[in-house]
Motif scaffolding. Structure first.
Motif, PDB file in Angstrom:
ATOM      1  N   LEU A 182       0.829  -1.204   0.000  1.00 27.87           N
ATOM      2  CA  LEU A 182       0.000   0.000   0.000  1.00 27.87           C
ATOM      3  C   LEU A 182       0.863   1.254   0.000  1.00 27.87           C
ATOM      4  O   LEU A 182       0.559   2.235  -0.681  1.00 27.87           O
ATOM      5  N   PHE A 233      -4.130   4.619  -5.328  1.00 30.20           N
ATOM      6  CA  PHE A 233      -4.226   4.827  -3.890  1.00 30.20           C
ATOM      7  C   PHE A 233      -5.468   5.626  -3.526  1.00 30.20           C
ATOM      8  O   PHE A 233      -6.093   5.390  -2.491  1.00 30.20           O
ATOM      9  N   LEU A 288      -8.154   3.250  -3.357  1.00 28.02           N
ATOM     10  CA  LEU A 288      -7.987   2.471  -2.131  1.00 28.02           C
ATOM     11  C   LEU A 288      -8.574   3.222  -0.943  1.00 28.02           C
ATOM     12  O   LEU A 288      -9.300   2.675  -0.121  1.00 28.02           O
TER      13      LEU A 288
END
Length: 374
Positions: free
Chosen positions: A242, A253, A256
């Motif tokens: 991550l 991201f 995410l």
């Protein structure tokens, strides 16, 4: 602490020393059985050294029987670095290791990785054999494949050839969502994440697809990582991935974050606490730099031993940060190091194995050299 008295019993063999513990507080101890057990260990070690020497002299090819003997020595907890060195030497001097099976290679790698031992040449030779199995056998069990891939990743020994073969296997067998199960096991997700983080440039084409698998798996089973609390490497592997994609793929991201997956994968941090070398180095760093030094600072997901504003990170590294007597970083630490550098930090490293071998004046000179131009 348990009130028992132990007396070391030492037996010497050619090139090795075995130390067992005899409990003299128990009067019914079968000393004959203890002696027989020690004799058996000696015989096994003697046989191990004999075969290792034959392999080194090309009088015998390395095969499964030698690996099994090595494993027996290892599981009896009498293994030390002498035995590791002899195995490494045997592998490197052997004209061929084609008699080794996939399980043999996995067996050999385990103690080396656990002890942060082995040269790149050693891992590369085993890696070439692993590549042949990937290329020649299309039916390698994905769990066996991932265990071995993670061993090479932990040793920071992924060559271009190995990376190419591994990527082909992953693309064919592990990035097809329906091929593993209705949701991916934590074991698969975490080990793929580790490999992708360590080999970012060579695996970029798979990151978005892997992220989708991660997202869908968590949608099916939000507690997948909560069920493996004892497996802290799972957390580290996922979080390193991550952090890597955060630094290099902003859109991914952002997706995410939007899905709030981060909140579903808790990052558990336990500080190293104070130690004599760490406190000593901290005081010396303050004295040399004459600057404010922050101790145990969190930057992103990473714990930094010391930080000097605006961008200097100082890492005090134990043996588990390096392989092969400090010649290269371990895979997990390499990922951390790479990501800190991508954040724009100036990372300075102090290996404790080097530090502890210097006297006070040498330590100060060594530290001044590390901290130059700060």
């Amino acid at each position: 602490s348990n009130g028992l008295c132990f007396v070391p019993v030492k037996t010497f063999t050619s090139g090795a020393q075995i130390e067992t513990k005899q409990d003299i507080s128990q009067p019914n101890l079968d000393l004959k059985s203890e002696a027989a057990n020690t004799k058996k260990l000696n015989n096994e070690l003697h046989e191990f050294y004999k075969i290792a020497e034959q392999i080194e002299n090309n009088a015998k090819e390395i095969d499964t029987s030698f690996v099994e003997l090595f494993l027996d020595v290892y599981e009896r907890k009498i293994l030390n670095y002498v035995e590791l060195w002899r195995v490494e030497t045997a592998i490197l001097k052997s004209q061929s290791i084609s008699n080794l099976s996939l399980d043999d290679i996995h067996t050999l790698l385990k103690p080396f990785v656990n002890h942060y031992y082995g040269s790149l040449e050693f891992y590369n030779k085993l890696g070439c054999q692993f590549c042949k199995f990937i290329e020649e056998s299309g039916e390698i069990n994905y769990r066996t494949f991932l265990r071995m891939l993670t061993q090479f990743s932990q040793a920071n020994a992924i060559t271009e050839e190995l990376s190419s073969k591994v990527n082909q296997y992953i693309e064919k067998n592990l990035l097809q969502y329906e091929k593993v199960s209705d949701h991916y096991p934590a074991f698969v997700l975490s080990n793929l994440a580790f490999y992708f983080s360590l080999n970012y440039q060579n695996t970029r084409q798979y990151h978005e697809q892997f992220f989708e698998i991660l997202r869908r798996t968590l949608k099916v089973n939000r507690e997948i990582f909560y069920k493996t609390l004892e497996k802290m490497e799972y957390y580290r592997y996922i979080w390193n991935f991550l952090q890597t994609i955060k630094l290099n793929d902003k859109e991914l991201f952002d997706n995410l974050t939007k899905e709030k997956i981060i909140s579903k994968i808790p990052f558990k941090y336990t500080g190293f606490g104070s130690s004599v070398p760490q406190e000593q180095i901290l005081e010396m760093v303050r004295k040399i730099t004459q600057k404010e030094v922050h101790k145990e600072k969190m930057i992103g997901i990473y714990h930094i031993d010391m930080f000097i504003s605006p961008k200097t990170a100082i890492e005090i590294n134990g043996y588990h940060h390096y392989f092969d007597r400090g010649s290269r970083r371990s895979g997990l630490y390499q990922v951390k190091y790479n990501n800190l550098k991508k954040m724009g930090l100036d990372v300075r490293e102090i290996p404790l194995t080097v530090w502890r071998n210097k006297n006070n004046s040498e330590q100060e000179a060594y530290l001044k050299d590390i901290l130059r131009e700060i």
